[in-house]
Design a protein around this motif. Structure first.
Motif, short mmCIF file in Angstrom:
data_model
loop_
_atom_site.label_atom_id
_atom_site.label_comp_id
_atom_site.label_asym_id
_atom_site.label_seq_id
_atom_site.Cartn_x
_atom_site.Cartn_y
_atom_site.Cartn_z
N LEU A 1 0.83 -1.19 0.00
CA LEU A 1 0.00 0.00 0.00
C LEU A 1 0.87 1.25 0.00
CD1 LEU A 1 -3.02 1.07 0.55
CD2 LEU A 1 -2.29 1.24 2.93
N THR A 2 0.56 2.21 -0.88
CA THR A 2 1.24 3.51 -0.87
C THR A 2 0.20 4.62 -0.73
OG1 THR A 2 1.08 3.93 -3.24
CG2 THR A 2 2.99 2.64 -2.48
N TYR A 3 0.70 5.85 -0.54
CA TYR A 3 -0.23 6.97 -0.43
C TYR A 3 -1.00 7.22 -1.72
CZ TYR A 3 3.66 9.84 -2.34
OH TYR A 3 4.66 10.36 -3.12
N VAL A 4 -0.45 6.78 -2.85
CA VAL A 4 -1.18 6.94 -4.12
C VAL A 4 -2.40 6.02 -4.16
CG1 VAL A 4 -1.03 6.42 -6.60
CG2 VAL A 4 0.65 7.93 -5.54
N ASP A 5 -2.28 4.81 -3.63
CA ASP A 5 -3.46 3.93 -3.55
C ASP A 5 -4.55 4.58 -2.70
OD1 ASP A 5 -2.27 1.64 -4.96
OD2 ASP A 5 -1.00 1.45 -3.18
N LEU A 6 -4.13 5.17 -1.59
CA LEU A 6 -5.10 5.83 -0.70
C LEU A 6 -5.78 7.00 -1.41
CD1 LEU A 6 -2.84 5.72 2.47
CD2 LEU A 6 -5.02 4.50 2.23
N SER A 7 -4.99 7.75 -2.18
CA SER A 7 -5.57 8.89 -2.89
C SER A 7 -6.52 8.42 -4.00
CB SER A 7 -4.45 9.75 -3.48
OG SER A 7 -3.69 10.35 -2.45
N LEU A 8 -6.17 7.34 -4.67
CA LEU A 8 -7.07 6.83 -5.72
C LEU A 8 -8.36 6.28 -5.11
CD1 LEU A 8 -4.55 5.17 -8.21
CD2 LEU A 8 -5.93 7.23 -8.59
N PHE A 9 -8.25 5.67 -3.94
CA PHE A 9 -9.47 5.27 -3.21
C PHE A 9 -10.37 6.49 -2.99
CE2 PHE A 9 -11.32 5.90 0.98
CZ PHE A 9 -12.37 4.98 0.93
N GLN A 10 -9.77 7.59 -2.52
CA GLN A 10 -10.53 8.80 -2.22
C GLN A 10 -11.16 9.39 -3.48
OE1 GLN A 10 -11.60 10.04 0.42
NE2 GLN A 10 -11.99 12.21 0.07
N ILE A 11 -10.41 9.35 -4.56
CA ILE A 11 -10.94 9.83 -5.85
C ILE A 11 -12.18 9.03 -6.24
CG2 ILE A 11 -10.46 9.85 -8.34
CD1 ILE A 11 -9.01 12.12 -7.14
#
Lengths: 237, 237
Positions: free
Chosen positions: A166-176
């Motif tokens: 898991l990276t912060y980009v995965d978290l951001s794409l979840f949020q998107i």
């Protein structure tokens, strides 16, 4: 050393990308502006002396003496510290590049309901927003989503964008994806058939225990019509 | 190892922020898309296989095997290599934060003439552009310029934003001022009285010998109405 996040207290907004990283990593942090008198502390820092390196806008993060603004910059700093970024410079720059592309997308999503001026009310630019929304739904939304979906499709099967971790980009794409489903339920349903890998990533991230616990907590603010992702039915039809 | 810049060949655009850094440092570089068959090389890289980490959009930089996109990310990478960024992590993050704030400003400058859709012609959104331009001139332009001017005013008197040494942020602020003078001559004349330090920075950067040589060379494309900074008199009145 505890992290101190400063962001508008009543919206998810850009602060949510930072909050998700802190929560997913189980980091100790304060959400300062949501505490008593926290909002005036935030304003004081923004209007502070220039030799304190004042941010142009929230969110910003205080960590010891360091004050950092710009969402992607904060995540660049937090990534390795929260184990949400890879070690190699080239890999970190790639992750940051993706986050900056997400930032561009976020700005476009915001400007759908604010095409004329961020200081004006939606109602003052509703006509222009309808026109921008049509272009967004037809052109920009699929273009951005397909880009990220294509990267996921070509991955090594670990499910996350850069593989097994898991990276912060995965978290951001979840949020998107969560935000788009809230703001454009019809448009996203039409598009989502083409972006299966992105939908799967959303579900995988939401199922991570710290993320899932956070989403069910009162710390997760609901989406609303003051944030980036706003549900205006007339912009989704 | 030579740097290879990929960007649309007929405009300054976002590529110019990278070009200015390479030129100011006297770096060896190729401006690939301006060479014969260079544009198709650029398109091939963008449409390339995902395991090559395809950029979402130009500009991007190739350096050995590394391909990097997003202007601010490219400058983050180049900064220390070209002696255009300080050494300490905190200082580098501060510089990057400022560059990201400049990026936000650039996006807003672009959207003045494209408030509805980046894929539509200006003429198709001219009416909305007039409205957005008024908000931009009255609110956003002074807000951004005063922020950077205030940082310069409170500096240590070295003239550059972080003191005695030229950084990529100084180069970008030069480009912002030059572009705004081209696109909004009237509005910038009205605002410029309040931002003396920024005007002085523009002149100081332009007087650096490698910058001055570059600006007089054919490598410096002229501003035009296909780039970010476009002179449409109806948006400046």
């Amino acid at each position: 050393m505890i992290y101190e996040l400063y962001y508008w207290p009543e919206i998810q907004g850009r602060g949510e990308f930072v909050r998700l990283a802190l929560e997913a990593a189980g980091a100790q942090y304060r959400d300062v502006a949501r505490e008593a008198k926290g909002l005036s502390a935030m304003m004081a820092l923004m209007e502070g002396k220039s030799d304190q390196r004042p941010p142009f806008a929230p969110p910003f993060l205080k960590h010891g003496n360091l004050i950092l603004a710009q969402t992607a910059n904060i995540l660049l700093y937090l990534g390795p510290r929260l184990n949400l970024a890879p070690d190699e410079e080239a890999d970190r720059l790639w992750l940051h590049q993706l986050q900056l592309t997400i930032e561009d997308f976020v700005k476009e999503i915001h400007d759908v309901h604010h095409p004329i001026g961020s200081g004006l009310y939606y109602e003052e630019q509703q006509e222009e927003a309808r026109r921008r929304a049509a272009d967004f739904r037809d052109e920009r939304l699929p273009k951005f989503l397909r880009y990220f979906d294509r990267l996921l499709e070509s991955g090594d099967g670990g499910g996350f964008l850069t593989g097994q971790s898991l990276t912060y980009v995965d978290l951001s794409l979840f949020q998107i994806m969560a935000g788009l489903r809230y703001a454009f339920p019809k448009a996203i349903k039409r598009t989502a058939v083409d972006v299966d890998a992105l939908v799967a990533l959303h579900d995988l991230v939401a199922a991570q225990p710290p993320v899932s616990a956070y989403l069910q907590s009162p710390r997760r603010l609901p989406f609303n019509e003051a944030g980036i992702f706003r549900f205006y039915p007339e912009l989704d039809s």
